[in-house]
Write an enzyme that holds these catalytic residues in place. Sequence first.
Site, mmCIF file in Angstrom:
data_model
loop_
_atom_site.group_PDB
_atom_site.id
_atom_site.type_symbol
_atom_site.label_atom_id
_atom_site.label_comp_id
_atom_site.label_asym_id
_atom_site.label_seq_id
_atom_site.Cartn_x
_atom_site.Cartn_y
_atom_site.Cartn_z
ATOM 1 N N GLY A 10 0.943 -1.199 0.003
ATOM 2 C CA GLY A 10 0.016 0.043 -0.102
ATOM 3 C C GLY A 10 0.799 1.232 0.168
ATOM 4 O O GLY A 10 1.948 1.060 0.322
ATOM 5 N N GLN A 11 0.116 2.467 -0.400
ATOM 6 C CA GLN A 11 1.114 3.576 -0.354
ATOM 7 C C GLN A 11 1.513 4.050 1.062
ATOM 8 O O GLN A 11 2.774 4.292 1.029
ATOM 9 C CB GLN A 11 0.308 4.770 -0.994
ATOM 10 C CG GLN A 11 -0.374 4.668 -2.490
ATOM 11 C CD GLN A 11 -0.983 5.879 -2.735
ATOM 12 O OE1 GLN A 11 -0.561 6.754 -3.226
ATOM 13 N NE2 GLN A 11 -2.453 5.998 -2.622
ATOM 14 N N ASP A 36 -4.886 -11.504 6.893
ATOM 15 C CA ASP A 36 -5.977 -11.160 5.700
ATOM 16 C C ASP A 36 -6.989 -10.485 6.707
ATOM 17 O O ASP A 36 -7.611 -11.245 7.460
ATOM 18 C CB ASP A 36 -6.504 -12.507 5.164
ATOM 19 C CG ASP A 36 -7.818 -12.157 4.182
ATOM 20 O OD1 ASP A 36 -8.144 -10.910 4.115
ATOM 21 O OD2 ASP A 36 -8.302 -12.954 3.682
ATOM 22 N N LEU A 37 -7.373 -9.144 6.428
ATOM 23 C CA LEU A 37 -8.273 -8.605 7.534
ATOM 24 C C LEU A 37 -9.602 -9.000 7.072
ATOM 25 O O LEU A 37 -10.535 -8.480 8.033
ATOM 26 C CB LEU A 37 -7.914 -7.145 7.166
ATOM 27 C CG LEU A 37 -6.667 -6.613 7.861
ATOM 28 C CD1 LEU A 37 -6.259 -5.133 7.330
ATOM 29 C CD2 LEU A 37 -6.601 -6.597 9.154
ATOM 30 N N ALA A 63 -6.416 -1.247 4.187
ATOM 31 C CA ALA A 63 -7.649 -1.102 3.928
ATOM 32 C C ALA A 63 -8.309 -1.618 2.742
ATOM 33 O O ALA A 63 -7.536 -1.568 1.762
ATOM 34 C CB ALA A 63 -8.159 0.141 4.283
ATOM 35 N N THR A 104 -10.436 8.277 6.928
ATOM 36 C CA THR A 104 -10.609 9.033 5.584
ATOM 37 C C THR A 104 -11.676 10.255 5.779
ATOM 38 O O THR A 104 -12.444 10.150 6.817
ATOM 39 C CB THR A 104 -11.399 8.301 4.574
ATOM 40 O OG1 THR A 104 -11.484 8.689 3.393
ATOM 41 C CG2 THR A 104 -12.458 7.399 5.185
ATOM 42 N N TYR A 128 -18.027 2.603 1.425
ATOM 43 C CA TYR A 128 -16.692 2.651 1.832
ATOM 44 C C TYR A 128 -16.408 3.624 2.986
ATOM 45 O O TYR A 128 -15.866 3.408 4.064
ATOM 46 C CB TYR A 128 -15.633 3.064 0.612
ATOM 47 C CG TYR A 128 -14.304 3.593 1.198
ATOM 48 C CD1 TYR A 128 -13.285 2.857 1.387
ATOM 49 C CD2 TYR A 128 -13.879 5.004 1.361
ATOM 50 C CE1 TYR A 128 -11.899 3.084 1.992
ATOM 51 C CE2 TYR A 128 -12.663 5.426 1.561
ATOM 52 C CZ TYR A 128 -11.604 4.576 1.869
ATOM 53 O OH TYR A 128 -10.596 4.967 2.464
ATOM 54 N N LYS A 132 -15.387 2.573 6.737
ATOM 55 C CA LYS A 132 -14.118 3.507 7.796
ATOM 56 C C LYS A 132 -14.888 3.866 8.940
ATOM 57 O O LYS A 132 -13.908 3.780 10.106
ATOM 58 C CB LYS A 132 -13.627 4.310 6.640
ATOM 59 C CG LYS A 132 -12.960 3.601 5.647
ATOM 60 C CD LYS A 132 -11.968 2.959 5.978
ATOM 61 C CE LYS A 132 -10.572 3.638 6.220
ATOM 62 N NZ LYS A 132 -9.130 2.807 6.505
HETATM 63 N N1 LIG Z 1 -5.946 6.299 -1.166
HETATM 64 C C1 LIG Z 1 -6.695 7.497 -0.670
HETATM 65 O O1 LIG Z 1 -6.896 8.516 -1.338
HETATM 66 C C2 LIG Z 1 -7.127 7.654 0.743
HETATM 67 C C3 LIG Z 1 -7.837 8.614 1.216
HETATM 68 C C4 LIG Z 1 -8.173 8.551 2.618
HETATM 69 C C5 LIG Z 1 -7.981 7.568 3.484
HETATM 70 N N2 LIG Z 1 -7.208 6.653 2.993
HETATM 71 C C6 LIG Z 1 -6.803 5.656 3.970
HETATM 72 O O2 LIG Z 1 -5.336 5.526 4.135
HETATM 73 C C7 LIG Z 1 -5.018 4.235 4.564
HETATM 74 C C8 LIG Z 1 -3.814 3.858 3.361
HETATM 75 O O3 LIG Z 1 -4.245 4.103 2.042
HETATM 76 P P1 LIG Z 1 -3.360 3.593 0.875
HETATM 77 O O4 LIG Z 1 -3.526 4.560 -0.188
HETATM 78 O O5 LIG Z 1 -1.788 3.299 1.477
HETATM 79 O O6 LIG Z 1 -4.037 2.323 0.703
HETATM 80 P P2 LIG Z 1 -3.581 1.468 -0.956
HETATM 81 O O7 LIG Z 1 -2.320 1.804 -1.550
HETATM 82 O O8 LIG Z 1 -4.828 1.160 -1.496
HETATM 83 O O9 LIG Z 1 -3.279 0.057 -0.098
HETATM 84 C C9 LIG Z 1 -4.163 -0.651 0.883
HETATM 85 C C10 LIG Z 1 -3.605 -1.747 1.204
HETATM 86 O O10 LIG Z 1 -4.292 -2.652 2.019
HETATM 87 C C11 LIG Z 1 -4.087 -4.177 1.667
HETATM 88 N N3 LIG Z 1 -5.353 -4.844 1.872
HETATM 89 C C12 LIG Z 1 -6.569 -4.758 1.315
HETATM 90 N N4 LIG Z 1 -7.265 -5.648 1.619
HETATM 91 C C13 LIG Z 1 -6.621 -6.351 2.527
HETATM 92 C C14 LIG Z 1 -7.083 -7.611 3.219
HETATM 93 N N5 LIG Z 1 -8.249 -8.092 3.178
HETATM 94 N N6 LIG Z 1 -6.149 -7.972 4.124
HETATM 95 C C15 LIG Z 1 -5.026 -7.450 4.379
HETATM 96 N N7 LIG Z 1 -4.564 -6.493 3.599
HETATM 97 C C16 LIG Z 1 -5.445 -6.072 2.733
HETATM 98 C C17 LIG Z 1 -3.651 -4.187 0.250
HETATM 99 O O11 LIG Z 1 -3.031 -5.462 0.253
HETATM 100 P P3 LIG Z 1 -2.562 -6.197 -1.197
HETATM 101 O O12 LIG Z 1 -1.491 -5.316 -1.878
HETATM 102 O O13 LIG Z 1 -2.500 -7.508 -0.865
HETATM 103 O O14 LIG Z 1 -3.945 -5.668 -1.933
HETATM 104 C C18 LIG Z 1 -2.720 -2.794 0.427
HETATM 105 O O15 LIG Z 1 -1.571 -3.196 0.562
HETATM 106 C C19 LIG Z 1 -6.231 3.329 4.479
HETATM 107 O O16 LIG Z 1 -6.973 2.946 5.684
HETATM 108 C C20 LIG Z 1 -7.144 4.125 3.660
HETATM 109 O O17 LIG Z 1 -8.375 3.767 3.688
HETATM 110 C C21 LIG Z 1 -6.799 6.547 1.549
#
Ligand SMILES: NC(=O)c1ccc[n+]([C@@H]2O[C@H](COP(=O)([O-])OP(=O)(O)OC[C@H]3O[C@@H](n4cnc5c(N)ncnc54)[C@H](OP(=O)(O)O)[C@@H]3O)[C@@H](O)[C@H]2O)c1
Length: 320
Positions: A10-11, A36-37, A63, A104, A128, A132
């Site tokens: 994830g990012q 696995d969440l 997430a 979020t 979503y 959250k």
């Molecule tokens: N991206 C945005 O614009 C944004 C905005 C507001 C808040 N957020 C929040 O910020 C946080 C980080 O976001 P991000 O952008 O880093 O997310 P991301 O790049 O989409 O990465 C999400 C990660 O969650 C993992 N994941 C998904 N389902 C899973 C499961 N069932 N079990 C275990 N791992 C799982 C994915 O694993 P895989 O690699 O295996 O798929 C991935 O590593 C999250 O809580 C998100 O809700 C994000």
Amino acid sequence: MRLLVTGREGQVATALKEKGAARGVSVTTLGRPDLDLSGPREAIVEAVLKAADGASAIVSAAAYTAVDRAESEPELARAVNAQGAGALAEAARRLAIPILHLSTDYVYDGSKAGPWMEEDATGPLGVYGRSKLEGEAVIRASGARHVILRTAWVYSPFGQNFVKTMLRLGAERDKLSVVDDQRGSPTSALDIADAVLAIAERLDGGADDASLHGTFHLAGSGETSWAGFARAIFEGAGRRGLTVPEVAPIPTSAYPTPAERPKNSVLSTDRLHARYGLRLPDWRTSLETVLDRLIEGPGPKTDTDTQTEPASRNEGRTTP
Ligand SMILES: NC(=O)c1ccc[n+]([C@@H]2O[C@H](COP(=O)([O-])OP(=O)(O)OC[C@H]3O[C@@H](n4cnc5c(N)ncnc54)[C@H](OP(=O)(O)O)[C@@H]3O)[C@@H](O)[C@H]2O)c1
């Protein structure tokens, strides 16, 4: 200090690995298949207890983030973002360490005129955001020391995000239509990682008073629309020698998506500043850092895993 971070690729998890290494903080990431969440609660707790190995805190950065897909997979979104988050908090409570949980801006309905404050009423518009928000509530009720960090519009050199989508589409098209009536604060995952590390260090250093726990906004300074964000990306790309498209601003109504998004996602970050002394840089400054890493020479660097529907995977949006 050692942190246990959920999510491998994830990012935010990737940024934490990088920034932790630069700061001398040991960052262990835990993701699928080991964690696995969406799986059984006890399996999640056990996986975390097994991997904890003296960690000072759990950073809950994994997430279900596919905002549009969540509309047709509500049970999975809820399992990961609510029940999974609750299991992580249970593990943190058993380990007697804090959990730093990413949430979020989509917990708000976007109807406010000014920046959202943490105490404002929530009202998610889609599955979503609801999942959250439920995750936040479960964490608050868990008995674990917690810091909930609501962030927004996340981009980075890693994974899939709006900046990478714009650079890819910009290389293919002369003109891009981008939504101009949703406002928010683009936030670099690298800045999120810096702040998370600073918060964890503060908690680890014994400064553990109650005012440091609770819910905080964590977003880039300043605000813009998706179209404004796109224009800034292409201005930066143009300065780096890329041929860039024209950005045509469009209303949300011209680009219907399965999930409704808030019109105003701008978050006040005053609470984080007051209690932790942290304020993220202006989003335009951080964008330059990310563009420097994404653009090299005559064209954008692209990941081999770039997909054709990036906007459905993350919270960013454009026209396809
Ligand atoms: N991206 C945005 O614009 C944004 C905005 C507001 C808040 N957020 C929040 O910020 C946080 C980080 O976001 P991000 O952008 O880093 O997310 P991301 O790049 O989409 O990465 C999400 C990660 O969650 C993992 N994941 C998904 N389902 C899973 C499961 N069932 N079990 C275990 N791992 C799982 C994915 O694993 P895989 O690699 O295996 O798929 C991935 O590593 C999250 O809580 C998100 O809700 C994000």
